[in-house]
Design a protein around this motif. Structure first.
Motif, PDB file in Angstrom:
ATOM      1  N   GLN A 176     -12.666 -35.019  30.602  1.00 43.06           N
ATOM      2  CA  GLN A 176     -12.580 -34.038  29.520  1.00 43.06           C
ATOM      3  C   GLN A 176     -12.986 -32.645  29.996  1.00 43.06           C
ATOM      4  N   ILE A 177     -13.992 -32.577  30.864  1.00 48.43           N
ATOM      5  CA  ILE A 177     -14.409 -31.286  31.440  1.00 48.43           C
ATOM      6  C   ILE A 177     -13.260 -30.677  32.236  1.00 48.43           C
ATOM      7  N   LEU A 178     -12.650 -31.507  33.096  1.00 50.67           N
ATOM      8  CA  LEU A 178     -11.525 -31.028  33.915  1.00 50.67           C
ATOM      9  C   LEU A 178     -10.319 -30.668  33.064  1.00 50.67           C
ATOM     10  N   GLN A 179     -10.154 -31.390  31.950  1.00 49.74           N
ATOM     11  CA  GLN A 179      -9.034 -31.168  31.032  1.00 49.74           C
ATOM     12  C   GLN A 179      -9.026 -29.737  30.493  1.00 49.74           C
ATOM     13  N   VAL A 180     -10.200 -29.159  30.301  1.00 57.88           N
ATOM     14  CA  VAL A 180     -10.292 -27.780  29.794  1.00 57.88           C
ATOM     15  C   VAL A 180      -9.848 -26.793  30.872  1.00 57.88           C
ATOM     16  N   ILE A 181     -10.296 -27.033  32.114  1.00 59.04           N
ATOM     17  CA  ILE A 181     -10.012 -26.101  33.207  1.00 59.04           C
ATOM     18  C   ILE A 181      -8.554 -26.206  33.642  1.00 59.04           C
ATOM     19  N   VAL A 182      -8.099 -27.432  33.866  1.00 56.56           N
ATOM     20  CA  VAL A 182      -6.687 -27.677  34.219  1.00 56.56           C
ATOM     21  C   VAL A 182      -6.163 -28.749  33.275  1.00 56.56           C
ATOM     22  N   PRO A 183      -5.381 -28.352  32.243  1.00 57.55           N
ATOM     23  CA  PRO A 183      -4.893 -29.341  31.264  1.00 57.55           C
ATOM     24  C   PRO A 183      -3.973 -30.371  31.922  1.00 57.55           C
ATOM     25  N   ILE A 184      -4.489 -31.607  32.069  1.00 64.23           N
ATOM     26  CA  ILE A 184      -3.714 -32.661  32.718  1.00 64.23           C
ATOM     27  C   ILE A 184      -2.803 -33.348  31.694  1.00 64.23           C
ATOM     28  N   LEU A 185      -3.299 -33.503  30.483  1.00 63.94           N
ATOM     29  CA  LEU A 185      -2.518 -34.111  29.388  1.00 63.94           C
ATOM     30  C   LEU A 185      -2.361 -33.100  28.260  1.00 63.94           C
ATOM     31  N   PRO A 186      -1.323 -33.240  27.440  1.00 62.12           N
ATOM     32  CA  PRO A 186      -1.196 -32.367  26.268  1.00 62.12           C
ATOM     33  C   PRO A 186      -2.439 -32.452  25.384  1.00 62.12           C
ATOM     34  N   GLY A 187      -2.814 -31.332  24.773  1.00 63.14           N
ATOM     35  CA  GLY A 187      -4.035 -31.257  23.978  1.00 63.14           C
ATOM     36  C   GLY A 187      -4.176 -32.370  22.955  1.00 63.14           C
ATOM     37  N   GLY A 188      -5.355 -32.964  22.876  1.00 64.42           N
ATOM     38  CA  GLY A 188      -5.638 -33.982  21.878  1.00 64.42           C
ATOM     39  C   GLY A 188      -5.413 -35.410  22.349  1.00 64.42           C
ATOM     40  N   ILE A 189      -4.522 -35.613  23.310  1.00 68.27           N
ATOM     41  CA  ILE A 189      -4.219 -36.985  23.746  1.00 68.27           C
ATOM     42  C   ILE A 189      -5.445 -37.624  24.395  1.00 68.27           C
ATOM     43  N   SER A 190      -6.136 -36.862  25.255  1.00 69.66           N
ATOM     44  CA  SER A 190      -7.313 -37.412  25.928  1.00 69.66           C
ATOM     45  C   SER A 190      -8.411 -37.755  24.918  1.00 69.66           C
ATOM     46  N   THR A 191      -8.513 -36.959  23.845  1.00 68.65           N
ATOM     47  CA  THR A 191      -9.514 -37.242  22.808  1.00 68.65           C
ATOM     48  C   THR A 191      -9.208 -38.549  22.098  1.00 68.65           C
ATOM     49  N   ILE A 232       0.462 -26.657  42.473  1.00 72.14           N
ATOM     50  CA  ILE A 232      -0.227 -27.931  42.225  1.00 72.14           C
ATOM     51  C   ILE A 232      -0.763 -27.958  40.798  1.00 72.14           C
ATOM     52  N   ILE A 233      -1.397 -26.849  40.367  1.00 72.95           N
ATOM     53  CA  ILE A 233      -1.963 -26.754  39.016  1.00 72.95           C
ATOM     54  C   ILE A 233      -0.870 -26.881  37.961  1.00 72.95           C
ATOM     55  N   TYR A 234       0.312 -26.273  38.205  1.00 73.71           N
ATOM     56  CA  TYR A 234       1.424 -26.380  37.257  1.00 73.71           C
ATOM     57  C   TYR A 234       1.984 -27.805  37.200  1.00 73.71           C
ATOM     58  N   LEU A 235       1.926 -28.521  38.339  1.00 75.92           N
ATOM     59  CA  LEU A 235       2.470 -29.876  38.391  1.00 75.92           C
ATOM     60  C   LEU A 235       1.533 -30.915  37.783  1.00 75.92           C
ATOM     61  N   LEU A 236       0.232 -30.618  37.740  1.00 73.70           N
ATOM     62  CA  LEU A 236      -0.750 -31.586  37.235  1.00 73.70           C
ATOM     63  C   LEU A 236      -0.464 -32.077  35.811  1.00 73.70           C
ATOM     64  N   PRO A 237      -0.121 -31.181  34.844  1.00 73.82           N
ATOM     65  CA  PRO A 237       0.197 -31.691  33.501  1.00 73.82           C
ATOM     66  C   PRO A 237       1.383 -32.653  33.488  1.00 73.82           C
ATOM     67  N   ILE A 238       2.402 -32.375  34.318  1.00 71.72           N
ATOM     68  CA  ILE A 238       3.575 -33.248  34.388  1.00 71.72           C
ATOM     69  C   ILE A 238       3.162 -34.613  34.952  1.00 71.72           C
ATOM     70  N   LEU A 239       2.370 -34.577  36.043  1.00 70.85           N
ATOM     71  CA  LEU A 239       1.878 -35.819  36.638  1.00 70.85           C
ATOM     72  C   LEU A 239       0.990 -36.581  35.662  1.00 70.85           C
ATOM     73  N   GLY A 240       0.187 -35.820  34.896  1.00 72.15           N
ATOM     74  CA  GLY A 240      -0.695 -36.426  33.900  1.00 72.15           C
ATOM     75  C   GLY A 240       0.082 -37.182  32.843  1.00 72.15           C
ATOM     76  N   VAL A 241       1.153 -36.571  32.337  1.00 71.08           N
ATOM     77  CA  VAL A 241       2.001 -37.214  31.317  1.00 71.08           C
ATOM     78  C   VAL A 241       2.687 -38.449  31.902  1.00 71.08           C
ATOM     79  N   LEU A 242       3.167 -38.342  33.149  1.00 66.79           N
ATOM     80  CA  LEU A 242       3.822 -39.484  33.801  1.00 66.79           C
ATOM     81  C   LEU A 242       2.845 -40.646  33.997  1.00 66.79           C
ATOM     82  N   CYS A 243       1.614 -40.304  34.441  1.00 62.58           N
ATOM     83  CA  CYS A 243       0.586 -41.342  34.629  1.00 62.58           C
ATOM     84  C   CYS A 243       0.201 -41.978  33.297  1.00 62.58           C
ATOM     85  N   PHE A 244       0.071 -41.137  32.270  1.00 66.66           N
ATOM     86  CA  PHE A 244      -0.284 -41.640  30.938  1.00 66.66           C
ATOM     87  C   PHE A 244       0.800 -42.572  30.409  1.00 66.66           C
TER      88      PHE A 244
END
Length: 197
Positions: A59-74, A9-21
């Motif tokens: 942003q807090i969750l982004q550090v623990i489990v990177p949902i989006l590639p670094g910098g995009i959320s900022t 699930i943790i590995y899939l979250l960044p992929i889902l994050g990019v798709l949602c974004f």
């Protein structure tokens, strides 16, 4: 078994994050939200103060489990709330996230690290852990000074070293803002240049 499922699930979250974004960008363009910075901010204003709280939590969750590639959320925060306010909210969220990561690593040790890192990143992590206290301090400073360097990984490592929390926070508070501001403004420039007319 549960650990394996959680890890997937943790590995899939960044992929889902990019798709949602990507989906949000397409939706935003179709509704005219991304036609200008003003139209984006007008859309966000509908959510009131809750938008700020939600963004900081993300942003807090982004550090623990990177949902989006670094910098995009900022850069999203900078577009939503204005460059200075967005940068400040991003900085607050990321600092709190880095504090949590430090204590999670210290309390749960390598089992927590294995859960959130891929095998490739875990090998890099293992090489860093053996550094002496002064070595990890220098590494933290260098990765925070260089934009797009893996500073989150180094902060995770710091939790498993002898680096005291007080020294860790001193380095983080001084240098993290530079890191966030640098990649935030670079990505904001690119976003304004190529995506927002």
């Amino acid at each position: 078994m549960e650990g394996t499922i959680l890890k997937r699930i943790i590995y899939l979250l960044p992929i889902l994050g990019v798709l949602c974004f990507t989906g949000l960008i397409i939706y935003g363009y179709s509704k005219g939200i991304f036609h200008s910075v003003h139209s984006l901010q007008a859309f966000i204003d509908q959510f009131g103060e809750y938008a700020i709280v939600i963004f900081i939590i993300l942003q807090i969750l982004q550090v623990i489990v990177p949902i989006l590639p670094g910098g995009i959320s900022t850069v999203v925060g900078m577009l939503m709330f204005g460059s200075l306010h967005g940068l400040f909210y991003s900085y607050i969220g990321l600092i709190i996230g880095e504090m949590i990561v430090y204590w999670l690593a210290r309390y749960y040790g390598k089992s927590f690290v294995r859960l959130i890192l891929s095998k490739k990143r875990y090998l890099k992590f293992e090489q860093m852990v053996d550094r002496p206290k002064n070595g990890i301090k220098k590494l933290m400073i260098v990765t925070l000074l260089i934009p797009f360097a893996p500073d989150d990984l180094v902060c995770l490592v710091a939790g498993l070293t002898e680096l005291p929390f007080k020294e860790y926070m001193k380095i983080l508070l001084i240098f993290k803002f530079w890191s966030v501001a640098t990649y935030g403004y670079v990505l904001l420039f690119l976003f304004n240049r190529f995506l927002i007319s």
